[in-house]
Scaffold this motif. Structure first.
Motif, PDB file in Angstrom:
ATOM      1  N   LEU A 164      36.068  30.024  40.271  1.00  0.00           N
ATOM      2  CA  LEU A 164      37.067  30.571  39.347  1.00  0.00           C
ATOM      3  C   LEU A 164      37.933  29.500  38.668  1.00  0.00           C
ATOM      4  N   PRO A 165      38.314  28.430  39.345  1.00  0.00           N
ATOM      5  CA  PRO A 165      39.143  27.418  38.660  1.00  0.00           C
ATOM      6  C   PRO A 165      38.439  26.746  37.484  1.00  0.00           C
ATOM      7  N   GLN A 166      37.103  26.856  37.417  1.00  0.00           N
ATOM      8  CA  GLN A 166      36.349  26.263  36.299  1.00  0.00           C
ATOM      9  C   GLN A 166      35.858  27.329  35.322  1.00  0.00           C
ATOM     10  N   THR A 167      36.456  28.523  35.365  1.00  0.00           N
ATOM     11  CA  THR A 167      35.990  29.647  34.548  1.00  0.00           C
ATOM     12  C   THR A 167      36.913  29.860  33.350  1.00  0.00           C
ATOM     13  N   ASP A 168      36.330  29.914  32.166  1.00  0.00           N
ATOM     14  CA  ASP A 168      37.108  30.148  30.937  1.00  0.00           C
ATOM     15  C   ASP A 168      37.271  31.629  30.618  1.00  0.00           C
ATOM     16  N   ALA A 169      36.287  32.435  31.024  1.00  0.00           N
ATOM     17  CA  ALA A 169      36.359  33.879  30.774  1.00  0.00           C
ATOM     18  C   ALA A 169      35.699  34.616  31.925  1.00  0.00           C
ATOM     19  N   LEU A 170      36.399  35.616  32.432  1.00  0.00           N
ATOM     20  CA  LEU A 170      35.894  36.445  33.522  1.00  0.00           C
ATOM     21  C   LEU A 170      35.635  37.832  32.961  1.00  0.00           C
ATOM     22  N   ILE A 171      34.369  38.266  33.019  1.00  0.00           N
ATOM     23  CA  ILE A 171      33.989  39.569  32.480  1.00  0.00           C
ATOM     24  C   ILE A 171      33.597  40.462  33.644  1.00  0.00           C
ATOM     25  N   ILE A 172      34.240  41.614  33.754  1.00  0.00           N
ATOM     26  CA  ILE A 172      34.044  42.520  34.889  1.00  0.00           C
ATOM     27  C   ILE A 172      33.254  43.732  34.426  1.00  0.00           C
ATOM     28  N   CYS A 173      32.127  43.987  35.081  1.00  0.00           N
ATOM     29  CA  CYS A 173      31.349  45.196  34.759  1.00  0.00           C
ATOM     30  C   CYS A 173      30.829  45.823  36.049  1.00  0.00           C
ATOM     31  N   LEU A 174      31.759  46.072  36.960  1.00  0.00           N
ATOM     32  CA  LEU A 174      31.439  46.604  38.280  1.00  0.00           C
ATOM     33  C   LEU A 174      31.451  48.136  38.279  1.00  0.00           C
ATOM     34  N   PRO A 175      30.647  48.742  39.146  1.00  0.00           N
ATOM     35  CA  PRO A 175      30.789  50.179  39.385  1.00  0.00           C
ATOM     36  C   PRO A 175      32.046  50.437  40.213  1.00  0.00           C
ATOM     37  N   LYS A 176      32.507  51.667  40.196  1.00  0.00           N
ATOM     38  CA  LYS A 176      33.709  52.024  40.954  1.00  0.00           C
ATOM     39  C   LYS A 176      33.297  52.616  42.295  1.00  0.00           C
ATOM     40  N   THR A 177      33.552  51.865  43.362  1.00  0.00           N
ATOM     41  CA  THR A 177      33.283  52.330  44.717  1.00  0.00           C
ATOM     42  C   THR A 177      34.475  51.920  45.587  1.00  0.00           C
ATOM     43  N   SER A 178      34.462  52.350  46.842  1.00  0.00           N
ATOM     44  CA  SER A 178      35.550  51.948  47.752  1.00  0.00           C
ATOM     45  C   SER A 178      35.536  50.441  47.960  1.00  0.00           C
ATOM     46  N   GLU A 179      34.360  49.818  47.906  1.00  0.00           N
ATOM     47  CA  GLU A 179      34.254  48.374  48.125  1.00  0.00           C
ATOM     48  C   GLU A 179      34.701  47.568  46.907  1.00  0.00           C
ATOM     49  N   THR A 180      34.639  48.139  45.715  1.00  0.00           N
ATOM     50  CA  THR A 180      34.993  47.381  44.514  1.00  0.00           C
ATOM     51  C   THR A 180      36.420  47.644  44.044  1.00  0.00           C
ATOM     52  N   HIS A 181      37.169  48.464  44.755  1.00  0.00           N
ATOM     53  CA  HIS A 181      38.562  48.708  44.363  1.00  0.00           C
ATOM     54  C   HIS A 181      39.349  47.394  44.404  1.00  0.00           C
ATOM     55  N   HIS A 182      39.948  47.019  43.279  1.00  0.00           N
ATOM     56  CA  HIS A 182      40.707  45.766  43.152  1.00  0.00           C
ATOM     57  C   HIS A 182      39.876  44.571  43.616  1.00  0.00           C
ATOM     58  N   PHE A 183      38.573  44.609  43.319  1.00  0.00           N
ATOM     59  CA  PHE A 183      37.715  43.472  43.672  1.00  0.00           C
ATOM     60  C   PHE A 183      38.235  42.199  43.008  1.00  0.00           C
ATOM     61  N   ILE A 184      38.746  42.353  41.800  1.00  0.00           N
ATOM     62  CA  ILE A 184      39.455  41.255  41.140  1.00  0.00           C
ATOM     63  C   ILE A 184      40.945  41.581  41.193  1.00  0.00           C
ATOM     64  N   GLY A 185      41.643  40.875  42.062  1.00  0.00           N
ATOM     65  CA  GLY A 185      43.062  41.139  42.264  1.00  0.00           C
ATOM     66  C   GLY A 185      43.889  39.872  42.110  1.00  0.00           C
ATOM     67  N   GLN A 186      45.081  39.897  42.649  1.00  0.00           N
ATOM     68  CA  GLN A 186      46.005  38.777  42.521  1.00  0.00           C
ATOM     69  C   GLN A 186      45.386  37.472  43.010  1.00  0.00           C
ATOM     70  N   HIS A 187      44.699  37.528  44.129  1.00  0.00           N
ATOM     71  CA  HIS A 187      44.118  36.316  44.726  1.00  0.00           C
ATOM     72  C   HIS A 187      43.119  35.662  43.767  1.00  0.00           C
ATOM     73  N   GLU A 188      42.235  36.483  43.179  1.00  0.00           N
ATOM     74  CA  GLU A 188      41.227  35.953  42.269  1.00  0.00           C
ATOM     75  C   GLU A 188      41.854  35.494  40.960  1.00  0.00           C
ATOM     76  N   LEU A 189      42.785  36.264  40.429  1.00  0.00           N
ATOM     77  CA  LEU A 189      43.400  35.934  39.145  1.00  0.00           C
ATOM     78  C   LEU A 189      44.181  34.627  39.223  1.00  0.00           C
ATOM     79  N   GLN A 190      44.805  34.371  40.361  1.00  0.00           N
ATOM     80  CA  GLN A 190      45.573  33.136  40.517  1.00  0.00           C
ATOM     81  C   GLN A 190      44.690  31.896  40.515  1.00  0.00           C
ATOM     82  N   LYS A 191      43.417  32.060  40.824  1.00  0.00           N
ATOM     83  CA  LYS A 191      42.504  30.920  40.848  1.00  0.00           C
ATOM     84  C   LYS A 191      42.024  30.539  39.453  1.00  0.00           C
ATOM     85  N   LEU A 192      42.147  31.445  38.493  1.00  0.00           N
ATOM     86  CA  LEU A 192      41.702  31.148  37.134  1.00  0.00           C
ATOM     87  C   LEU A 192      42.669  30.172  36.466  1.00  0.00           C
TER      88      LEU A 192
END
Length: 314
Positions: free
Chosen positions: A188-216
């Protein structure tokens, strides 16, 4: 009986009759009709009225959804399993349109088209130094058919693409590196654009959250073209408001419609796209060909396309 939860155009109806000549085919226009006719239906095609009529189904064996995401239908997963109903989705039907919209949102962010429109509204003429999608490092979270189509388009524009898949190990898919779901955060620290196209399941809820966003990096963009709730919208908004991300374009949201008082509406660095990646259609509908193909497979006793795994949720 085959029950259509939509009124078919003549050509589509004719094809269904040709594929299943020994089946009665009926369609409904009201919820009451659906609840009555589903009692004897073996097959249901289409979403409308399905959840309302499901409790009355006595002989149903297969339901074909006209949606890619089936999270709403899976609220009744236990009922579907108990009644031994196969559920299939419309995966792949809207890949081209959704990928095109994702690319449009991505280009809007890179070329600041939303901000330039704001300046146009104030008759402000300014030159800007803008980044390019060409040469950028784009990571696609969700490596299904849609993710691969988005990757193909970005690659055509000269972007450097990687993916994230629900797997343990990293792998290669043609020219693309695909990271495991536990390994992608290191990139993530070397990522210029993060594109999310996940299905909605209990496992993918907030799969991209504060922790991941802070690494960008602060110059990074975020696009969500998948399902609302897979991204923590409030965490994203905070990161942008604090200047820790350059911007975002969202087609889906945790709450839809987006409430009128939501601060995303007035955040200039966020593009609000009101769930139009799959736009209004029909009749005729894009999913008709899939319905016809899958009905032919059902009649011939062949494996159906896009069978939903009740455990995975997609």
């Amino acid at each position: 009986m085959i029950l259509l939860m939509y009124e078919p155009v003549p050509d589509h109806f004719t094809k269904l009759k040709q594929i299943a000549p020994h089946h009665e085919i009926s369609w409904v226009s009201t919820e009451n009709e659906a609840q009555e006719l589903i009692r004897t239906a073996e097959i249901v095609l289409g979403n409308r009225f399905f959840l309302q009529s499901l409790p009355y189904a006595e002989n149903l064996r297969w339901m074909q959804s006209n949606s890619v995401g089936v999270d709403l239908i899976l609220h009744q997963k236990n009922v579907l399993i108990k009644k031994n109903i196969i559920l299939t989705c419309a995966k792949g039907v809207y890949d081209a349109e959704l990928a095109e919209h994702a690319l449009a949102l991505l280009l809007t962010l890179f070329r600041s088209l939303h901000l330039l429109r704001d300046e146009q509204n104030t008759k402000s003429w300014k030159r800007h130094r803008l980044p390019t999608l060409h040469g950028s490092r784009c990571m696609i979270v969700g490596w299904g058919s849609l993710g691969r189509e988005i990757a193909r388009l970005i690659h055509a524009f000269g972007g450097i693409v990687s993916g994230v898949r629900n797997q343990a190990q990293d792998s290669l898919d043609g020219d693309f590196t695909v990271y495991g779901s536990n390994n992608f955060r290191e990139q993530l620290p070397q990522t210029d654009a993060l594109i999310i196209c996940l299905p909605k399941t209990s496992e993918t809820h907030h799969f991209i959250g504060q922790h991941e966003l802070q690494k960008l990096p602060e110059s990074a963009f975020v696009v969500n073209i998948g399902r609302g709730g897979t991204l923590d919208d409030n965490a994203l908004l905070r990161q942008i408001q604090e200047g820790k991300l350059a911007g975002a374009a969202l087609d889906v949201f945790e709450t839809e419609p987006l409430p009128a008082d939501h601060p995303m509406w007035i955040e200039p660095r966020i593009v609000v796209s009101p769930h139009v990646g799959r736009s209004l259609e029909g009749p005729a509908f894009r999913w008709q060909a899939l319905f016809e193909k899958n009905l032919e497979r059902y009649v011939n006793g062949e494996k159906l396309l896009n069978v939903v795994d009740y455990q995975k949720g997609y």
